[in-house]
Scaffold this active site. Sequence first.
Site, PDB file in Angstrom:
ATOM      1  N   GLY B 337       0.842  -1.207   0.000  1.00  0.00           N
ATOM      2  CA  GLY B 337       0.000   0.000   0.000  1.00  0.00           C
ATOM      3  C   GLY B 337       0.869   1.245   0.000  1.00  0.00           C
ATOM      4  O   GLY B 337       1.984   1.249  -0.538  1.00  0.00           O
ATOM      5  N   SER B 338       0.385   2.259   0.679  1.00  0.00           N
ATOM      6  CA  SER B 338       1.040   3.565   0.596  1.00  0.00           C
ATOM      7  C   SER B 338       2.401   3.601   1.255  1.00  0.00           C
ATOM      8  O   SER B 338       3.174   4.544   1.022  1.00  0.00           O
ATOM      9  CB  SER B 338       0.145   4.622   1.241  1.00  0.00           C
ATOM     10  OG  SER B 338      -1.083   4.684   0.549  1.00  0.00           O
ATOM     11  N   THR B 339       2.726   2.607   2.093  1.00  0.00           N
ATOM     12  CA  THR B 339       4.072   2.612   2.681  1.00  0.00           C
ATOM     13  C   THR B 339       5.113   2.517   1.577  1.00  0.00           C
ATOM     14  O   THR B 339       6.251   2.937   1.750  1.00  0.00           O
ATOM     15  CB  THR B 339       4.266   1.421   3.649  1.00  0.00           C
ATOM     16  OG1 THR B 339       4.022   0.201   2.942  1.00  0.00           O
ATOM     17  CG2 THR B 339       3.296   1.509   4.824  1.00  0.00           C
TER      18      THR B 339
END
Lengths: 407, 645
Positions: B337-339
């Site tokens: 995801g956004s990590t």
Amino acid sequence: MSRDGSFQGFSRGEARTRTATSLNFDASAGSVLGKLARLPWGFILLVVAMALIGIAMLYSSAHTNPAEQHLWKIQLIRFGVFFIVMLVLAVLPLSWWMNLSWVAYAGTIVLLVLTEVMGVTGGGAQRWLKIGPVAVQPSEFAKLAVTLALARYYHSMLGANGSRFLVHIGAAVIILVPSALVFMQPDLGTTLAIIASGGVVIFLAGLSGRIILGGGAAGIAAVWPVYQFVLEPYQRGRVDTFLAQLFGSSGASTSLGESYQIEQAKIAIGAGGLNGKGYLQGIQSQQDYVPEQHTDFILTVIAEEFGFLGATAILVGFAILLGWSLNTARQANSNFGRFAAAGATATVAFYVVFNVAMVVGLLPVVGMPLPLISYGGTAMLTAMSCFGLILSVYMHRDDKLNTAGLF
Amino acid sequence: MSKSYNPEQEFSRRTLMAGVGGGIVWAGLVARLFQLQILEGEKYDELANENHIKLELAPPRRGRILDRFGKPLASHRRAGRVTVIPEQLNDPAATIASIGSLIDLSDTQVTRVLEDIQRARRRRAAFLPVIVANELTYEDFARMNVHAVELPGVQVEMALTRSYPRGRDFAHVLGYVARASQDDLQRLTEGKTADEAETIDRMFRHPDMRTGRQGMERFAEEWLRGKPGFHKLVTNAAGRVIDQIPDDRLAPEPGKDLFVTIDMDLQRVAIERFEGESGAAVVLDVETGDVLAMVSTPAFDPNDFVNGISGHDYALLRDDTRAPLYPRAHGGVYPPGSTFKIVVATAALETGAIKPTDRVHCNGYYHFGNRTWHCWKHGGHGSMDLHSGIRGSCDVYFYEVARRTGAQAIADTARKFGFGEAWSLGMTGARGGLVPDPEWKLRARKEPWFEGETLNFGIGQGQLGVTPLQLALMTARVASDGAALKPTLIGLGPKDPDKHVLDAPLDPKVIELMQSGMYGVTSEAGGTALRSGDLGLGGPRMAGKSGTAQVRRISQAERDSGIRKGLNIERELRDHALFVAYAPADNPKYACAIVVEHGESGSGAAAPLARDILAYAIRTNSGRRPAWTQSASVVAPADDEEAPA
């Protein structure tokens, strides 16, 4: 004491009788208590000591085994009973023994035949006869019966005229009939013991040296045919094992069967060294390595726990008992007394020789107990009866018995 | 012979001859005794000793596994057990039934014991004990002890058992030990000489011997095992053991203790913080790369496996929808995801595809080709540069950045961070995940790469799959200004199995921008995890990055792993919550990655966990000097432990 018999004044018996009379002490007609007092208590004490050593060793060999740890008590009770039997036999007048001789012999023959017909098989052989609750081994009685019969026979026959050779043939028949019956059970050890001790009696009766040499040669010649055609396979196996270990080729099969027993016995004896490992400390003995170590192989326990000194002491003890017995035979004033004591001595002696030689690996395993020491009732009864007979001869050594009539 | 025959004289003469003959025979017997006892006595004495002393293989005591401060994670426990000696049982079935009337024995246990007894008798090993019941409770042990005297052949004894005092906490790190199976033996003897293989084979036949089946127990098997010795046993003719002779020269050599870098207390705090949710957490020391916590929850209890787990109990574990057997921290593959935007931004800056000041306008969606991609924030973020793009996790900004950077460059940078590579660190079940690129797609899917996939790649979705351990490594790398880093789990023990190190150069200037962005996430207005930035320690803050992973792909990955089955569909559809963070923000010591499965919101569900775990690590100084560099006194076994009898 006259060794060459050249002193012709009194016979030795007459001399002693006169001495006793002069002391106002009637030797031949004393009370039972008086007789008991005159028993050779040193000899009797040695018998008791040997039996107690046997019981102590029995405890040592069996105390770790729950199934056998009570056996020493049974043996102790048996010894107590047989000890009384021995004393009773000791005070029996020799004339009673004489009168019983043929009856005992005939009875033993009957029992042996009965055993053959309806005996109980034990350990691969038909040796036991059940009479009510008691199981007896008639082959053990045969030893004593043959001894008595031979003594009775020579008592009447030696004085008679005629061919002495034929007299000895008659004695041989007396020996061989029960021997053959015992051999058929089959019980090789007892057969050999009867023949050997019977043979000693014939020898003492004066069988000529030439015949002894000839018989010995014939016996040696008979070894191979007997081994090959007469012995049972298991008996042959024992002989094979024995020869193998005697000539040092037993290494290949040390853990199996008969050879295992001999090997373990030798290890136990050898491990004892000079002083032994101490009572209850034998490695082999405490861990049941030697089969039958509480019966026939009891000497291995003594040798391991008390060493060479202990085992030799046992042999010396027997030597004293047997030497005294043989001397008693020489002192007897009647042929019956002489031959009965000598026969009984020979019987016990061959027990010891066969047992010890077997345990130390000089003879095949023939199944022969060590008298007084091994666990077992019948063998102890035989030994104690023999000693009872010897004591009786000692007590009545001066009696002159009527020689007339064979029966 | 005299001429006139006198029987009495002749008898006397011959008696003497017989006596002499007897004396000769007696002397012969004594001579034989002399030969056996005096001349050959020593030989027979040796034979007697050989006869009764048996050398029995004695299993070594397995080394313990200790945490970085020397607290035991895997150790030994004295446990009561009931055994029977088959040869002493008259009626095994009756004896076992009697035992069953005193303690609880299941039917399968009874059947197994009776089979074992029969097998022992067949193998002529009936003097060796057969275990009837292990792990007796105190009451059962006391009751059995009282009644054992009435039951011949039954023994009640204490024995050392491998024990995991922290239970489930370290299940996936340590693995567990078990009786060696045929497969185990084949694995353990592989590549050994015939002699070594024979020794191993014999050793593992001992009922007290265990081998590492999974995890560190398996990897460090030879370090932990030690060398077998021998017991000098005194046996009787029947082979029954009646005594034991102590002999130090033959004593087994115990296995070596193994230190892992984990802080047991930090691990516990992290697990508690999950409050029953499933997920994973990895905490790394930024300076050394030491793994300080490696959480995968829920987990199984390795103690259940030591004496063999029943088929029924194992099925319960295997079919549990929350997958306790699944090693999430190093073997769980999730979309980051956004990590992952940290990787994308680094790739963009390193390749020069964008400048930090380049602005992208976000109105909530992004057109590319004939499709529309959405930002997570309805209505959009407005004008974004690098810093605000990371801080607000703007999808539109990263669609544009990814498009400009290209899939290949992003993939290359991802690999520099350690993605796509399995980091076992000595554990079993490690997986590398997947860093997709055009070449991979052509090879695996026989299709060209679509540029739309690059956009998905840019926000950490699509084919991309990473493990929490990899995310923690990425974070530690950022926190350490891009320093070369080697993650380690083994403090003192066998050599780390992983060949690779994270030493591919990262531009410190670029990394500084990432740090700044991650600080913004937790500490600036517009940051997605603003509420979690303060560690509550009166000063130090954490820097981090949230992520939310769509679960469609991860459930595929889980199915691929063959471990999960029968997932609860409703729960399954909820997104995973991710958060990566390091602290203190201004002087980083610890980096962590958190995955809360189906937690839906990275900043909502995962960030508070990261905050609390990092705060605990700072407060207790988890990364302080470990025990294996200090005095040896810590290494000495505790008093309650003894070598296995």
